[in-house]
Design a protein around this motif. Structure first.
Motif, PDB file in Angstrom:
ATOM      1  N   ASP A   1      -7.759  12.496  -8.058  1.00  0.00           N
ATOM      2  CA  ASP A   1      -6.967  11.675  -7.428  1.00  0.00           C
ATOM      3  C   ASP A   1      -6.569  10.330  -8.471  1.00  0.00           C
ATOM      4  O   ASP A   1      -5.559  10.011  -8.185  1.00  0.00           O
ATOM      5  CB  ASP A   1      -7.911  10.846  -6.295  1.00  0.00           C
ATOM      6  N   CYS A   2      -7.202  10.067  -9.261  1.00  0.00           N
ATOM      7  CA  CYS A   2      -6.873   9.207 -10.553  1.00  0.00           C
ATOM      8  C   CYS A   2      -5.618   9.865 -11.318  1.00  0.00           C
ATOM      9  O   CYS A   2      -4.762   9.156 -11.633  1.00  0.00           O
ATOM     10  CB  CYS A   2      -7.778   8.804 -11.351  1.00  0.00           C
TER      11      CYS A   2
ATOM     12  N   VAL B   1      -3.098   3.920  -1.874  1.00  0.00           N
ATOM     13  CA  VAL B   1      -3.086   3.300  -3.351  1.00  0.00           C
ATOM     14  C   VAL B   1      -2.726   1.672  -2.965  1.00  0.00           C
ATOM     15  O   VAL B   1      -1.667   1.370  -2.535  1.00  0.00           O
ATOM     16  CB  VAL B   1      -2.509   3.853  -4.317  1.00  0.00           C
TER      17      VAL B   1
ATOM     18  N   LEU C   1      -3.567   1.638 -13.811  1.00  0.00           N
ATOM     19  CA  LEU C   1      -4.669   2.455 -12.912  1.00  0.00           C
ATOM     20  C   LEU C   1      -6.041   1.486 -12.887  1.00  0.00           C
ATOM     21  O   LEU C   1      -6.581   1.597 -13.992  1.00  0.00           O
ATOM     22  CB  LEU C   1      -5.101   3.722 -13.256  1.00  0.00           C
TER      23      LEU C   1
ATOM     24  N   PRO D   1      -6.445   2.949  -6.425  1.00  0.00           N
ATOM     25  CA  PRO D   1      -6.607   4.093  -5.128  1.00  0.00           C
ATOM     26  C   PRO D   1      -8.086   4.147  -4.454  1.00  0.00           C
ATOM     27  O   PRO D   1      -8.953   3.502  -5.214  1.00  0.00           O
ATOM     28  CB  PRO D   1      -6.718   5.553  -6.105  1.00  0.00           C
ATOM     29  N   ASP D   2      -7.941   4.524  -3.207  1.00  0.00           N
ATOM     30  CA  ASP D   2      -9.277   4.372  -2.259  1.00  0.00           C
ATOM     31  C   ASP D   2      -9.974   5.768  -2.650  1.00  0.00           C
ATOM     32  O   ASP D   2      -9.826   6.744  -2.223  1.00  0.00           O
ATOM     33  CB  ASP D   2      -8.722   4.319  -0.833  1.00  0.00           C
TER      34      ASP D   2
ATOM     35  N   THR E   1       0.662  -1.131  -0.042  1.00  0.00           N
ATOM     36  CA  THR E   1      -0.035   0.071   0.002  1.00  0.00           C
ATOM     37  C   THR E   1       1.057   1.221   0.035  1.00  0.00           C
ATOM     38  O   THR E   1       1.612   1.432   0.832  1.00  0.00           O
ATOM     39  CB  THR E   1      -0.852   0.019   1.096  1.00  0.00           C
TER      40      THR E   1
ATOM     41  N   THR F   1      -2.583   9.417  -9.104  1.00  0.00           N
ATOM     42  CA  THR F   1      -2.272   7.945  -9.161  1.00  0.00           C
ATOM     43  C   THR F   1      -1.550   7.806 -10.244  1.00  0.00           C
ATOM     44  O   THR F   1      -0.714   6.792 -10.325  1.00  0.00           O
ATOM     45  CB  THR F   1      -3.486   7.071  -8.834  1.00  0.00           C
TER      46      THR F   1
ATOM     47  N   ALA G   1      -2.263  -0.567  -9.698  1.00  0.00           N
ATOM     48  CA  ALA G   1      -2.717   0.532  -8.700  1.00  0.00           C
ATOM     49  C   ALA G   1      -3.978   0.707  -8.368  1.00  0.00           C
ATOM     50  O   ALA G   1      -4.673   1.232  -9.477  1.00  0.00           O
ATOM     51  CB  ALA G   1      -1.794   1.639  -8.980  1.00  0.00           C
TER      52      ALA G   1
END
Length: 234
Positions: A97-98, A17, A31, A60-61, A5, A101, A58
């Motif tokens: 956020d993406c 992530v 992603l 992401p939360d 993580t 990431t 990956a």
């Protein structure tokens, strides 16, 4: 296969992530954008599949501003709770956020050969919107409910784009899917795949409510072939 993580800083906090590494230790990046159920068993299963194929994945939360680490249950009650939680989700924040990431993925020493994006449901909407802002090697959007109302943005997407829908989706009526098909006509970078007998979230093998094994298998074959063409792992 190794997992870990990572932590990514945003302008208003930071989020986790989950990262999956292939046995080879390196490969192209993907992603993986969650459904409304969060980064739970289904997303883990997809990530494991992709990592086994040679990708660095990956996830992401995206609900970290609402409920960090949220994992919804694949039951009628759990689905309703997830829908209610998702109503508070800010799409623009999720896209941002993406993008962070993707930048994180691109900078990892394990990532070699480009970065793509794959999203389901909510994630299918998010990565479609992301593709209007970020150049990616491949973008795969499964039944993103925001896509039919955003077909005008398709001209901003130059990345190879695969759009997957169910033709019998009660959440995305067939005429709305037809509008996406029309928008995709004549665009060499866009591939449409519609499983006519499938409903919503038909690829989600963790959800008895939604999963349809045969359409899921066909659509996944199309998705993997698309990745092999535009973001080959080996």
């Amino acid at each position: 296969m190794q997992t870990r993580t990572d932590r990514i800083a945003a302008h208003d906090g930071s989020f986790d992530v989950r990262v999956w590494l292939p046995d080879s230790g390196s490969g192209p990046g993907i992603l993986l954008v969650q459904e409304i159920y969060g980064v739970g068993p289904y997303i883990e299963k997809v990530a494991t599949d992709l990592a086994a194929r040679g990708y660095v994945v990956a996830a992401p939360d995206l609900f970290w501003r609402l409920r960090p680490g949220y994992v919804g249950e694949h039951t009628p009650e759990g689905t309703q709770a997830a829908i209610e939680l998702a109503q508070g989700f800010d799409l623009a924040h999720g896209v941002s956020d993406c993008a962070l990431t993707v930048a994180h993925l691109s900078g990892l020493p394990e990532v070699r050969g480009g970065v793509g994006a794959l999203g389901f449901c909510l994630g299918g909407s998010v990565d479609y919107m992301l593709a209007t802002q970020v150049e990616l090697a491949a973008v795969l959007s499964f039944y993103g409910s925001a896509v039919p109302d955003a077909t005008g943005l398709m001209e901003r997407i130059s990345s190879p784009l695969l759009l997957v829908f169910g033709g019998s989706d009660p959440y995305i009526p067939r005429e709305r899917v037809a509008a996406v098909e029309k928008a995709a006509e004549g665009r060499p970078n866009v591939v449409m795949h519609v499983e006519e007998e499938a409903g919503h979230a038909f690829h989600n093998s963790e959800s008895p409510m939604f999963h349809q094994p045969e359409p899921a298998a066909r659509a996944w074959e199309v998705a993997i072939a698309f990745l092999d063409e535009h973001l080959p792992a080996r």
